[in-house]
Design a protein around this motif. Sequence first.
Motif, mmCIF file in Angstrom:
data_model
loop_
_atom_site.group_PDB
_atom_site.id
_atom_site.type_symbol
_atom_site.label_atom_id
_atom_site.label_comp_id
_atom_site.label_asym_id
_atom_site.label_seq_id
_atom_site.Cartn_x
_atom_site.Cartn_y
_atom_site.Cartn_z
ATOM 1 N N ASP A 29 78.858 -48.097 -23.764
ATOM 2 C CA ASP A 29 79.431 -47.248 -24.823
ATOM 3 C C ASP A 29 79.107 -45.783 -24.578
ATOM 4 O OD1 ASP A 29 80.272 -49.497 -26.205
ATOM 5 O OD2 ASP A 29 78.248 -49.767 -27.048
ATOM 6 N N ASP A 30 79.912 -44.914 -25.204
ATOM 7 C CA ASP A 30 79.628 -43.479 -25.126
ATOM 8 C C ASP A 30 78.363 -43.169 -25.910
ATOM 9 O OD1 ASP A 30 81.823 -43.135 -23.616
ATOM 10 O OD2 ASP A 30 83.106 -42.438 -25.271
ATOM 11 N N MET A 31 77.773 -42.019 -25.627
ATOM 12 C CA MET A 31 76.556 -41.622 -26.354
ATOM 13 C C MET A 31 76.892 -41.120 -27.747
ATOM 14 S SD MET A 31 73.934 -39.702 -23.894
ATOM 15 C CE MET A 31 72.768 -39.778 -25.242
ATOM 16 N N LYS A 32 75.946 -41.366 -28.658
ATOM 17 C CA LYS A 32 76.158 -40.859 -30.020
ATOM 18 C C LYS A 32 74.794 -40.626 -30.660
ATOM 19 C CE LYS A 32 78.843 -42.086 -34.134
ATOM 20 N NZ LYS A 32 77.717 -41.868 -35.018
ATOM 21 N N LEU A 33 74.518 -39.400 -31.023
ATOM 22 C CA LEU A 33 73.275 -39.127 -31.751
ATOM 23 C C LEU A 33 73.653 -38.534 -33.096
ATOM 24 C CD1 LEU A 33 71.032 -37.467 -28.949
ATOM 25 C CD2 LEU A 33 70.942 -39.823 -29.763
ATOM 26 N N ASP A 34 72.929 -38.915 -34.164
ATOM 27 C CA ASP A 34 73.282 -38.410 -35.502
ATOM 28 C C ASP A 34 72.972 -36.927 -35.603
ATOM 29 O OD1 ASP A 34 73.947 -41.009 -36.194
ATOM 30 O OD2 ASP A 34 71.823 -41.471 -36.616
ATOM 31 N N ASP A 35 71.799 -36.545 -35.116
ATOM 32 C CA ASP A 35 71.403 -35.141 -35.163
ATOM 33 C C ASP A 35 70.821 -34.802 -33.793
ATOM 34 O OD1 ASP A 35 70.164 -32.727 -35.452
ATOM 35 O OD2 ASP A 35 69.256 -33.176 -37.391
ATOM 36 N N ALA A 36 71.704 -34.381 -32.893
ATOM 37 C CA ALA A 36 71.312 -34.202 -31.487
ATOM 38 C C ALA A 36 70.124 -33.250 -31.350
ATOM 39 C CB ALA A 36 72.495 -33.686 -30.690
ATOM 40 N N GLN A 37 70.179 -32.144 -32.078
ATOM 41 C CA GLN A 37 69.115 -31.138 -31.923
ATOM 42 C C GLN A 37 67.745 -31.718 -32.282
ATOM 43 O OE1 GLN A 37 69.956 -27.235 -33.491
ATOM 44 N NE2 GLN A 37 67.818 -26.949 -34.048
ATOM 45 N N ALA A 38 67.685 -32.412 -33.411
ATOM 46 C CA ALA A 38 66.397 -32.950 -33.867
ATOM 47 C C ALA A 38 65.970 -34.148 -33.028
ATOM 48 C CB ALA A 38 66.486 -33.332 -35.338
ATOM 49 N N GLU A 39 66.903 -35.091 -32.820
ATOM 50 C CA GLU A 39 66.533 -36.334 -32.117
ATOM 51 C C GLU A 39 66.171 -36.076 -30.655
ATOM 52 O OE1 GLU A 39 69.161 -39.733 -32.717
ATOM 53 O OE2 GLU A 39 69.800 -38.805 -34.586
ATOM 54 N N LEU A 40 67.036 -35.306 -29.997
ATOM 55 C CA LEU A 40 66.758 -35.014 -28.591
ATOM 56 C C LEU A 40 65.520 -34.125 -28.474
ATOM 57 C CD1 LEU A 40 67.555 -35.192 -25.625
ATOM 58 C CD2 LEU A 40 69.164 -33.332 -25.978
ATOM 59 N N GLY A 41 65.373 -33.208 -29.437
ATOM 60 C CA GLY A 41 64.198 -32.328 -29.433
ATOM 61 C C GLY A 41 62.912 -33.133 -29.551
ATOM 62 N N ASP A 42 62.892 -34.124 -30.443
ATOM 63 C CA ASP A 42 61.689 -34.955 -30.611
ATOM 64 C C ASP A 42 61.410 -35.766 -29.342
ATOM 65 O OD1 ASP A 42 61.371 -34.043 -33.144
ATOM 66 O OD2 ASP A 42 62.157 -35.840 -34.158
ATOM 67 N N ALA A 43 62.478 -36.339 -28.789
ATOM 68 C CA ALA A 43 62.310 -37.159 -27.574
ATOM 69 C C ALA A 43 61.803 -36.286 -26.425
ATOM 70 C CB ALA A 43 63.638 -37.809 -27.198
ATOM 71 N N LEU A 44 62.346 -35.076 -26.330
ATOM 72 C CA LEU A 44 61.954 -34.171 -25.247
ATOM 73 C C LEU A 44 60.485 -33.768 -25.393
ATOM 74 C CD1 LEU A 44 62.784 -32.477 -22.786
ATOM 75 C CD2 LEU A 44 63.644 -30.712 -24.343
ATOM 76 N N LEU A 45 60.090 -33.475 -26.623
ATOM 77 C CA LEU A 45 58.699 -33.065 -26.847
ATOM 78 C C LEU A 45 57.737 -34.187 -26.446
ATOM 79 C CD1 LEU A 45 56.876 -30.794 -27.953
ATOM 80 C CD2 LEU A 45 56.919 -31.977 -30.155
ATOM 81 N N LEU A 46 58.057 -35.412 -26.852
ATOM 82 C CA LEU A 46 57.188 -36.537 -26.491
ATOM 83 C C LEU A 46 57.173 -36.724 -24.966
ATOM 84 C CD1 LEU A 46 55.437 -39.034 -26.901
ATOM 85 C CD2 LEU A 46 57.493 -40.328 -27.540
ATOM 86 N N ALA A 47 58.353 -36.665 -24.347
ATOM 87 C CA ALA A 47 58.423 -36.881 -22.891
ATOM 88 C C ALA A 47 57.646 -35.788 -22.144
ATOM 89 C CB ALA A 47 59.879 -36.916 -22.446
ATOM 90 N N ILE A 48 57.703 -34.560 -22.641
ATOM 91 C CA ILE A 48 56.950 -33.476 -21.988
ATOM 92 C C ILE A 48 55.444 -33.721 -22.171
ATOM 93 C CG2 ILE A 48 56.402 -30.998 -22.096
ATOM 94 C CD1 ILE A 48 59.388 -30.469 -22.639
ATOM 95 N N ALA A 49 55.057 -34.098 -23.388
ATOM 96 C CA ALA A 49 53.624 -34.369 -23.633
ATOM 97 C C ALA A 49 53.146 -35.484 -22.715
ATOM 98 C CB ALA A 49 53.412 -34.747 -25.102
ATOM 99 N N LEU A 50 53.994 -36.488 -22.479
ATOM 100 C CA LEU A 50 53.610 -37.599 -21.596
ATOM 101 C C LEU A 50 53.538 -37.141 -20.134
ATOM 102 C CD1 LEU A 50 55.678 -40.503 -23.251
ATOM 103 C CD2 LEU A 50 53.231 -40.031 -23.494
ATOM 104 N N SER A 51 54.295 -36.110 -19.774
ATOM 105 C CA SER A 51 54.220 -35.563 -18.408
ATOM 106 C C SER A 51 52.850 -34.927 -18.180
ATOM 107 C CB SER A 51 55.297 -34.498 -18.164
ATOM 108 O OG SER A 51 56.565 -34.984 -18.496
ATOM 109 N N TYR A 52 52.361 -34.188 -19.179
ATOM 110 C CA TYR A 52 51.013 -33.599 -19.051
ATOM 111 C C TYR A 52 49.975 -34.713 -18.944
ATOM 112 C CZ TYR A 52 52.608 -28.883 -20.422
ATOM 113 O OH TYR A 52 53.214 -27.658 -20.475
ATOM 114 N N SER A 53 50.180 -35.786 -19.718
ATOM 115 C CA SER A 53 49.225 -36.891 -19.703
ATOM 116 C C SER A 53 49.150 -37.508 -18.302
ATOM 117 C CB SER A 53 49.641 -37.951 -20.737
ATOM 118 O OG SER A 53 48.726 -39.013 -20.761
#
Length: 464
Positions: A310-334
Amino acid sequence: MKYEIGVYGLGVMGASIAQNILNHGFSAAVYSKAEEERLHFPSGKYTEAHPGGCLVCESEEELVQSLQSPRKIFLMITAGAPVDSVVETLLPMLEAGDVIFDGGNSYYKDTDRRCSLCAGKGIHYVGTGVSGGQLGALYGPSIMPGGSYEGYLAGEKILTKIAAHVEEKPCCAYIGRGGSGHYVKMVHNGIEYAILQLIGEAYMILRHGLGMAHEEVRKIFQEWRQTKLDSYLIDISVRVMEKYEEDGVPLIDRILDVAEQKGTGKWTVLEAVERGVYAPGIYEAVMARNFSARVEERRAGAGLLTVTGDDMKLDDAQAELGDALLLAIALSYSQGMELIRKASEDNEWHIDQKVLADLWRDGCIIRSRLLKDIKAAAEEAKEGPLVLSGAYREFCKSEAALRKLVVQTESAGFACTGFAAALHYYDYYHMQDMPVRFVQALRDCFGAHTYMRTDRPGHFHTEW
Ligand code: 6PG
């Protein structure tokens, strides 16, 4: 007139470091093998400001002879063979107590070797990780010196002055013996690779996964600067999206999707494999760059391989992707910190991760607001990975956002390997039952390799 420090190498980075030193009022003698670089170095500016502040030398001998004792020479040359060749040239001209600082991205085992070679002659060798690109070098880099402590002390005053500062504290501190400074810089770059990959994927998800216009994507990145994502790399992402061609097309649309690399990311991955540290984000970032070069095969694949999801669909791209990105970046430092912890243990470097978090708060490429939390996590997690620290609980609340994002990208056929790797890192840390249980049974079945049991200690073999 004898000068306080010598800078050897006047390419972009060397010239910037030399100017930084001079701008801070130290006197410096500079030299480059390339005549053009010697001619272009703006020495006049400094000799006018404080006469004699800068000398452009015509030879290595002149450079060495013009320095105050103990001599301090900062090498800003290409890593690898050129460093060996320059060290070999300089050594016979130097005296016991003199110091060589290697400011390039040298391989840490080379630095170990050079430390021993120089120590044998009474010369101090300091493998000095420098991060921040050209502007950092000029206005304040993050500096990670390791090797001879005495050598470091001889240059400390200059290094801490020219480094970036946070709340009046320099982003420069002695890391440890041998190649530890360059090791830390190498892993810094590995983390840099992982974050760059994540940002690239975030851009692709917004622009191509969700079909947003360039301007909308730029605005989202712009707004992320007001959140915990605030960092140098998000800042320059906005700058990249603000660049347009003469015909109005965003420059990014005309940049070929083939990424190059100079090797520090690959070294980090090899180190992770060697030491058994799980660093999938760094690995995927390196492999994405490698694979990107296969342009012809990718073109052929586009005509052959189907995607049925299926195509991608996010309800609130800015917030959802922003949260995912922040966690993924924090895990990169880890992941990076975990590798440093293991290498530090193996080599008895006694690296303090809190100090690294402080060093990286400004000046370097991975500087970000997040490093305050990373420091808090490092303070707590002395023996374990940052991801398990209390300071990471807040980031980990975004697990659902990261998982949803990965499921969506997988379904849409977008290989966002950076985000997927971050999720795998997270999941490995909580899974109580890993598939390798079955692997053990199979190994014992075909090769009598033995297995351990859940109910008693020891190794066992079964006639299957
Ligand atoms: C820095 C950078 C710098 C450079 C790396 C990565 O800290 O100033 O990390 O050292 O960007 O060498 O370069 P590649 O992406 O070309 O490997």
